[in-house]
Design a protein around this motif. Structure first.
Motif, PDB file in Angstrom:
ATOM      1  N   ILE A 140     -32.455   0.228 -44.511  1.00  0.00           N
ATOM      2  CA  ILE A 140     -31.736  -1.011 -44.860  1.00  0.00           C
ATOM      3  C   ILE A 140     -30.410  -1.083 -44.118  1.00  0.00           C
ATOM      4  O   ILE A 140     -30.008  -2.154 -43.633  1.00  0.00           O
ATOM      5  N   VAL A 141     -29.711   0.045 -44.019  1.00  0.00           N
ATOM      6  CA  VAL A 141     -28.437   0.065 -43.298  1.00  0.00           C
ATOM      7  C   VAL A 141     -28.659  -0.282 -41.820  1.00  0.00           C
ATOM      8  O   VAL A 141     -27.875  -1.026 -41.222  1.00  0.00           O
ATOM      9  N   VAL A 142     -29.735   0.248 -41.232  1.00  0.00           N
ATOM     10  CA  VAL A 142     -30.045  -0.073 -39.828  1.00  0.00           C
ATOM     11  C   VAL A 142     -30.293  -1.570 -39.665  1.00  0.00           C
ATOM     12  O   VAL A 142     -29.821  -2.197 -38.702  1.00  0.00           O
ATOM     13  N   ILE A 143     -31.006  -2.162 -40.615  1.00  0.00           N
ATOM     14  CA  ILE A 143     -31.237  -3.613 -40.577  1.00  0.00           C
ATOM     15  C   ILE A 143     -29.899  -4.356 -40.694  1.00  0.00           C
ATOM     16  O   ILE A 143     -29.641  -5.328 -39.979  1.00  0.00           O
ATOM     17  N   GLY A 144     -29.044  -3.881 -41.600  1.00  0.00           N
ATOM     18  CA  GLY A 144     -27.730  -4.497 -41.770  1.00  0.00           C
ATOM     19  C   GLY A 144     -26.890  -4.419 -40.510  1.00  0.00           C
ATOM     20  O   GLY A 144     -26.221  -5.390 -40.130  1.00  0.00           O
ATOM     21  N   ILE A 145     -26.944  -3.274 -39.839  1.00  0.00           N
ATOM     22  CA  ILE A 145     -26.202  -3.109 -38.584  1.00  0.00           C
ATOM     23  C   ILE A 145     -26.715  -4.092 -37.538  1.00  0.00           C
ATOM     24  O   ILE A 145     -25.932  -4.712 -36.799  1.00  0.00           O
ATOM     25  N   SER A 146     -28.033  -4.270 -37.474  1.00  0.00           N
ATOM     26  CA  SER A 146     -28.615  -5.201 -36.513  1.00  0.00           C
ATOM     27  C   SER A 146     -28.143  -6.628 -36.768  1.00  0.00           C
ATOM     28  O   SER A 146     -27.773  -7.353 -35.835  1.00  0.00           O
ATOM     29  N   LEU A 147     -28.116  -7.034 -38.045  1.00  0.00           N
ATOM     30  CA  LEU A 147     -27.673  -8.382 -38.386  1.00  0.00           C
ATOM     31  C   LEU A 147     -26.172  -8.562 -38.146  1.00  0.00           C
ATOM     32  O   LEU A 147     -25.724  -9.602 -37.659  1.00  0.00           O
TER      33      LEU A 147
END
Length: 314
Positions: A140-147
């Protein structure tokens, strides 16, 4: 995490949470102050050098007031404190480099991912066992970083690839500081560890900062900002956090730590004319909520690995 007097009645001091919140607030302000200095043309290394060097004066005074059980004669304290110094030097430098390549809000949020790096290092060193919850949190953190960074559309992103990498390296460097500080503090006092760590920072950064710029600061009109950065971003903040953490429930400290990226983000938006679009706000929210939940979850268990700023008790 156990603190002083383990096994005895644990009387928590409510006001200690205020010290933790103030430390996080000061760290957030330091990002904004650093942004101002970078906008004035000062380099990330000279900004980092003064932040750490002024902080060194504060922790030296703290050590002078409380010299007992410093552990300065213990080689292990020096070894781990030097590692902590490498970590904090990298953290300060990469953080301000990330700000210079993007924005305070993005850089502060990326750095807030440090606990995720602690987990990854713990998995590699087999100090921690991966669980579905931890792995899901990391995804989820990786997805957040991408966004947040728009890395999926780097050409249209407000932050450069160098800024994204620098922000993540700031978090990784802080993870290194956490490990170094944790194990150093087992062999002496936290103030002694910080003295060595900030001294190492000054030695490392004096060259990339350049002696010319370091001296130029003394006669520049921006010197009050450098003083404020050092006092708030390294002097009072580290002392407040460590003192406050001793008498604050770890889960409360983990939640209160969110004050830092929120403060930095508001500073950037309100005073530096930065902006965040809805997608970035969603990414920021995912990161802040997930990392905080991960820290709270971890502190509710019995661990021997630190997860957040100042978690030095064995």
């Amino acid at each position: 995490m156990t603190g002083p007097g383990a096994g005895q009645t644990d009387y928590r001091v409510p006001n200690s949470a205020i010290l933790v919140a103030l430390a996080a607030f000061f760290w957030g302000l330091s990002g904004g102050i650093g942004g101002i200095l970078l906008a004035e043309g000062w380099g990330p290394f000279v900004v980092s050098f003064y932040r750490g060097s002024i902080g060194l004066l504060f922790v030296l005074f703290w050590l002078a007031l409380h010299p007992q059980n410093s552990g300065l004669g213990n080689p292990r304290l020096w070894l781990w404190a030097i590692i902590a110094g490498l970590g904090v030097a990298g953290n300060f430098s990469f953080y301000f480099l990330s700000i210079s390549e993007g924005s305070v809000a993005v850089a502060a949020t990326l750095m807030y991912c440090a606990p995720v790096f602690v987990f990854l290092i713990s998995f590699i060193l087999r100090l921690e066992r991966p669980t579905p919850f931890k792995l899901a949190a990391i995804v989820i953190v990786v997805i957040g970083i991408s966004l947040l960074t728009g890395i999926y559309d780097i050409e249209g992103s407000q932050i450069t690839l160098a800024g994204i990498v620098a922000g993540l390296l700031a978090g990784l460097s802080y993870a290194l500081f956490i490990f170094g500080f944790k194990f150093a503090a087992r062999n002496g006092s936290p103030q002694a560890v910080l003295v060595i760590a900030f001294a190492v920072l000054g030695i490392i950064l004096i060259w990339p900062a350049s002696a010319e710029q370091v001296v130029a600061v003394l006669g520049a009109s921006d010197w009050p900002f450098f003083i404020a950065l050092g006092v708030l971003g390294a002097g009072l903040s580290f002392i407040f956090y460590i003192v406050g953490l001793k008498n604050t429930v770890p889960t409360v400290a983990a939640i209160v730590a969110m004050v830092e990226p929120v403060t930095a983000s508001l500073f950037g938006v309100l005073l530096l004319n930065e902006s965040l679009d809805p997608v970035q706000l969603i990414g920021m929210g995912l990161i802040l909520v997930t990392v905080t939940a991960l820290s709270v979850y971890s502190d509710s268990k019995t661990h021997h690995v630190p997860y957040s700023r100042g978690d030095y008790n064995a």
